[in-house]
Design an enzyme around this catalytic site. Structure first.
Site, PDB file in Angstrom:
ATOM      1  N   HIS A 147     -18.071  30.270  25.376  1.00  7.91           N
ATOM      2  CA  HIS A 147     -16.783  29.519  26.216  1.00  7.91           C
ATOM      3  C   HIS A 147     -18.273  28.814  26.945  1.00  7.91           C
ATOM      4  O   HIS A 147     -19.443  28.823  27.197  1.00  7.91           O
ATOM      5  CB  HIS A 147     -16.657  31.312  27.290  1.00  7.91           C
ATOM      6  CG  HIS A 147     -16.224  30.447  28.439  1.00  7.91           C
ATOM      7  ND1 HIS A 147     -14.856  30.040  28.641  1.00  7.91           N
ATOM      8  CD2 HIS A 147     -17.559  30.455  29.740  1.00  7.91           C
ATOM      9  CE1 HIS A 147     -15.073  29.499  30.028  1.00  7.91           C
ATOM     10  NE2 HIS A 147     -16.318  30.596  30.729  1.00  7.91           N
ATOM     11  N   ALA A 171      -7.036   8.790   4.163  1.00  6.91           N
ATOM     12  CA  ALA A 171      -8.508   8.659   3.255  1.00  6.91           C
ATOM     13  C   ALA A 171      -9.026  10.267   2.798  1.00  6.91           C
ATOM     14  O   ALA A 171      -9.692  10.021   2.247  1.00  6.91           O
ATOM     15  CB  ALA A 171      -9.619   8.131   3.961  1.00  6.91           C
TER      16      ALA A 171
HETATM   17  P1  FAD Z   1      -8.247   1.957  -0.655  1.00 11.47           P
HETATM   18  O1  FAD Z   1      -8.788   2.323   1.038  1.00 11.47           O
HETATM   19  O2  FAD Z   1      -7.277   1.116   0.289  1.00 11.47           O
HETATM   20  O3  FAD Z   1      -9.534   1.010  -1.686  1.00 11.47           O
HETATM   21  C1  FAD Z   1      -8.728   0.812  -2.590  1.00 11.47           C
HETATM   22  C2  FAD Z   1      -9.739   0.219  -2.905  1.00 11.47           C
HETATM   23  O4  FAD Z   1      -9.333  -0.600  -4.009  1.00 11.47           O
HETATM   24  C3  FAD Z   1     -10.009  -1.444  -2.158  1.00 11.47           C
HETATM   25  O5  FAD Z   1     -11.667  -1.455  -2.000  1.00 11.47           O
HETATM   26  C4  FAD Z   1      -9.540  -2.540  -2.960  1.00 11.47           C
HETATM   27  O6  FAD Z   1     -10.370  -4.217  -2.251  1.00 11.47           O
HETATM   28  C5  FAD Z   1      -9.856  -2.152  -4.646  1.00 11.47           C
HETATM   29  N1  FAD Z   1      -9.258  -3.030  -5.536  1.00 11.47           N
HETATM   30  C6  FAD Z   1      -7.199  -2.888  -5.048  1.00 11.47           C
HETATM   31  N2  FAD Z   1      -7.003  -2.988  -6.903  1.00 11.47           N
HETATM   32  C7  FAD Z   1      -8.490  -3.666  -7.323  1.00 11.47           C
HETATM   33  C8  FAD Z   1      -8.143  -3.631  -8.391  1.00 11.47           C
HETATM   34  N3  FAD Z   1      -7.946  -4.476  -9.640  1.00 11.47           N
HETATM   35  N4  FAD Z   1     -10.450  -4.205  -9.165  1.00 11.47           N
HETATM   36  C9  FAD Z   1     -10.692  -3.170  -7.889  1.00 11.47           C
HETATM   37  N5  FAD Z   1     -10.882  -3.413  -6.851  1.00 11.47           N
HETATM   38  C10 FAD Z   1      -8.871  -3.035  -6.158  1.00 11.47           C
HETATM   39  N6  FAD Z   1      -6.809   7.001   6.916  1.00 11.47           N
HETATM   40  C11 FAD Z   1      -7.736   8.399   7.433  1.00 11.47           C
HETATM   41  O7  FAD Z   1      -7.520   9.363   7.164  1.00 11.47           O
HETATM   42  N7  FAD Z   1      -7.906   8.685   9.047  1.00 11.47           N
HETATM   43  C12 FAD Z   1      -7.476   7.883   9.446  1.00 11.47           C
HETATM   44  O8  FAD Z   1      -8.094   7.300  10.799  1.00 11.47           O
HETATM   45  C13 FAD Z   1      -7.422   6.476   9.680  1.00 11.47           C
HETATM   46  N8  FAD Z   1      -7.329   4.833   9.430  1.00 11.47           N
HETATM   47  C14 FAD Z   1      -6.821   3.697   9.401  1.00 11.47           C
HETATM   48  C15 FAD Z   1      -6.142   2.539  10.282  1.00 11.47           C
HETATM   49  C16 FAD Z   1      -5.577   1.857   9.770  1.00 11.47           C
HETATM   50  C17 FAD Z   1      -5.940   0.513  10.224  1.00 11.47           C
HETATM   51  C18 FAD Z   1      -5.528   1.795   8.106  1.00 11.47           C
HETATM   52  C19 FAD Z   1      -4.603   0.445   7.653  1.00 11.47           C
HETATM   53  C20 FAD Z   1      -5.576   2.356   7.538  1.00 11.47           C
HETATM   54  C21 FAD Z   1      -6.209   3.590   8.061  1.00 11.47           C
HETATM   55  N9  FAD Z   1      -5.774   5.153   7.645  1.00 11.47           N
HETATM   56  C22 FAD Z   1      -6.758   6.001   8.144  1.00 11.47           C
HETATM   57  C23 FAD Z   1      -5.680   5.133   5.482  1.00 11.47           C
HETATM   58  C24 FAD Z   1      -6.839   4.722   5.014  1.00 11.47           C
HETATM   59  O9  FAD Z   1      -7.129   4.326   5.495  1.00 11.47           O
HETATM   60  C25 FAD Z   1      -5.881   4.750   3.764  1.00 11.47           C
HETATM   61  O10 FAD Z   1      -5.422   6.230   3.103  1.00 11.47           O
HETATM   62  C26 FAD Z   1      -7.347   5.012   2.421  1.00 11.47           C
HETATM   63  O11 FAD Z   1      -8.118   4.173   2.904  1.00 11.47           O
HETATM   64  C27 FAD Z   1      -6.905   5.237   1.366  1.00 11.47           C
HETATM   65  O12 FAD Z   1      -7.867   5.244   0.174  1.00 11.47           O
HETATM   66  P2  FAD Z   1      -7.475   4.753  -1.330  1.00 11.47           P
HETATM   67  O13 FAD Z   1      -9.286   5.434  -1.977  1.00 11.47           O
HETATM   68  O14 FAD Z   1      -7.155   5.525  -1.941  1.00 11.47           O
HETATM   69  O15 FAD Z   1      -7.244   3.463  -1.021  1.00 11.47           O
END
Ligand code: FAD
Ligand code: NAI
Length: 475
Positions: free
Chosen positions: A454, A330
């Site tokens: 500390h 994230a």
């Molecule tokens: P996403 O968070 O996947 O968001 C993408 C969004 O775009 C979604 O809401 C989706 O619905 C939307 N979307 C997709 N296509 C379209 C479209 N065509 N039109 C409109 N909307 C669309 N990372 C960490 O750094 N720390 C953690 O502790 C961590 N824990 C995790 C635990 C789990 C169980 C999982 C599965 C992942 C975890 N991650 C963690 C990874 C993290 O969730 C992702 O790296 C992060 O969410 C990526 O962000 P993003 O904005 O690229 O995509």
């Protein structure tokens, strides 16, 4: 509602919503499109991270750790808890509340920063130097026009071939965060980050957990010393982790799942689980974007192809986060989102990929930044190493949590810190100092000479830095 914007972000996860806020802060008229629905069909921005990733998993890790502590650790402090019981329904409902607070927080931030939010699915109609047309399919259909588009559509769980998720018996991360009754026997395929975090949650709540991992090495991305300690601790806790397995057939019955596999010695094995979580990595979300029709190029692994600055093959189209190369984290997505918004505004946004921290929120927590010892060896970099165990840290002893250590790797010639690896209490918070140090290209001597409070766990980072030159004071 306006339908012409300077910036349109497709996807409202950490990459997308943060990019939209930053673009709006810089005076660009900005929209963000996100399709995620809450249980009532309303908007739930925040993406995977907020809805079925970082946030709910950490809520469950916290609750299950409290339960575990109440059952074991409190007694060491002289606190006797009688009649301990688990209200799983309430525990899961609290997690849902935490998720909703984050969804609502993002909607509030959009309003505050004047980001126009569209709830629906965005896809390209047309792109060109004069702008892009994006169709939004939601409750109604509309088309908007953008000078710049940022694709931040994230990723989805990878399924095993011919084993679709039903989220009842065969679960992705979505189902793994919402199991209504503690399964007696829980199977997980993949001993990666999700496997270890979700395996820990359900073990603490009472499941007998078996993890089946294809690779022969445990936690290959971590420093070997950390992986070795993690293996020792997790197996001691009761996680059964089986390496070097080859998954065969998987058959879902009425109430259980049978997994046939071969073990690391090549022997055929069969395991029956009440639930099976498949956590074998994630795939980028590009389907439905209409990428092919507008000429938006994907790379050989199906991610949107980008350069170091997140530029795609199309002018004025950018892509960030899980949908592009690099770690699926994230904070990496957020940094890319901010940098792209700043580039669009004519500034010089920058992401330092060498200082992206990794954290695994197990107990003990695991966190690292920079190179591992095995990477330095394979790159023939001359290095020095210093370690300090939490056993010798006064705060850790007071906490009653002395597992693990801090390990600092520094360049043998310049003493610049090249990597820091922590396994132990609050590693997720402790790593921030090392990230800052590496960002400023600090030496181990710099950290060794900084005054640390500390008693605090952070003294272990200082002591490990002192240990690089063989002069730890408390060990
Ligand atoms: P996403 O968070 O996947 O968001 C993408 C969004 O775009 C979604 O809401 C989706 O619905 C939307 N979307 C997709 N296509 C379209 C479209 N065509 N039109 C409109 N909307 C669309 N990372 C960490 O750094 N720390 C953690 O502790 C961590 N824990 C995790 C635990 C789990 C169980 C999982 C599965 C992942 C975890 N991650 C963690 C990874 C993290 O969730 C992702 O790296 C992060 O969410 C990526 O962000 P993003 O904005 O690229 O995509
Ligand atoms: P992962 O890449 O961390 O681990 C997947 C594991 O499954 C690997 O060890 C792999 O060797 C194994 N595997 C792959 N195919 C297999 C097969 N057929 N049989 C058996 N094992 C197999 O992926 P995971 O755990 O699904 O998580 C996805 C991503 O989400 C992570 O890479 C991480 O980027 C992110 N994440 C981050 C978290 C954090 O930062 N704390 C927490 C959870 C997820």
């Amino acid at each position: 509602m306006a339908n012409n914007f300077d910036v349109v972000v497709i996807g409202g996860g950490p990459g997308g919503y943060v990019a939209a806020i930053r673009a709006a802060q810089l005076g660009l008229s900005t929209a963000c499109i996100d399709e995620w629905k809450n249980a009532k069909g309303g908007p739930a921005p925040g993406g995977t991270c907020t809805n079925v990733g970082c946030i709910p998993s950490k809520a469950l890790l916290q609750s299950s750790e409290y339960f575990d502590h109440a059952g074991h650790a409190f007694a060491d402090h002289g606190i006797e808890v009688g009649g301990l019981s688990l209200n799983l329904k309430k525990l899961l409902a609290r997690k849902d509340t935490v998720v909703k607070q984050n969804n609502d927080g993002i909607l509030y931030l959009f309003k505050k920063n004047k980001v126009t939010f569209f709830h629906g699915r965005g896809s390209f109609v047309r792109t060109g130097a004069d702008g892009s047309e994006i169709r939004i399919a939601g409750a109604t259909e509309e088309t908007i026009v953008a000078k710049h588009v940022i694709v931040a559509t994230g990723s989805s769980p990878r399924a095993l071939p011919n084993v679709p998720f039903d989220e009842k018996l065969i679960l992705s991360n979505t189902g793994a965060l919402a199991i209504p009754d503690v399964p007696k026997k829980l199977g997980l395929i993949g001993a990666g980050v999700i496997g270890l975090e979700m395996g820990s949650v359900w073990r603490r709540l009472g499941s007998e957990v078996t993890i089946l991992e294809a690779l022969p090495n445990f936690l290959g991305a971590a420093d070997e010393a950390v992986a070795k300690e993690a293996w020792k601790q997790f197996t001691k806790q009761g996680l059964s982790i089986n390496l070097g397995v080859k998954i065969g057939t998987i058959a879902a019955g009425k109430n259980n799942v049978t997994v046939n596999y071969t073990d690391d010695k090549g022997a055929a094995q069969k395991a029956v689980f009440d639930k099976l979580i498949v956590s074998i990595g994630r795939v980028p979300n590009t389907i439905g974007l209409n990428a092919e029709d507008v000429g938006l190029k994907l790379d050989e692994r199906g991610f949107i192809a980008v350069d170091d600055d997140c530029r795609t093959s199309l002018p004025n189209v950018w892509a960030v986060g899980d949908v592009v190369r690099g770690p699926m984290l994230a904070h990496k997505a957020e940094e890319e989102g901010v940098a792209v918004a700043e580039r669009i505004a004519g500034q010089h946004g920058h992401v330092n990929f060498n200082t992206v921290p990794w954290v695994i929120y197990t107990s003990p927590e695991i966190a690292w930044v920079g190179k591992t010892e095995q990477q330095l060896k394979s790159e023939n970099v001359a290095y020095k190493s210093g370690s300090f165990p939490f056993l010798a840290n006064g705060r850790a002893r007071a906490l009653g949590d002395t597992t693990g250590f801090v390990k600092v790797l520094a360049d043998a010639r310049t003493d610049e810190i090249l990597g820091v690896h922590i396994i132990g209490p609050m590693a997720s918070e402790l790593i921030a100092e090392s990230v800052a140090a590496m960002e400023f290209r600090a030496s181990s001597e710099d950290i060794a000479r900084i005054c640390h409070a500390h008693p605090s766990l952070s003294e272990a980072v200082k002591e490990a830095s002192l240990a690089v030159d063989g002069r730890a004071l408390n060990f």
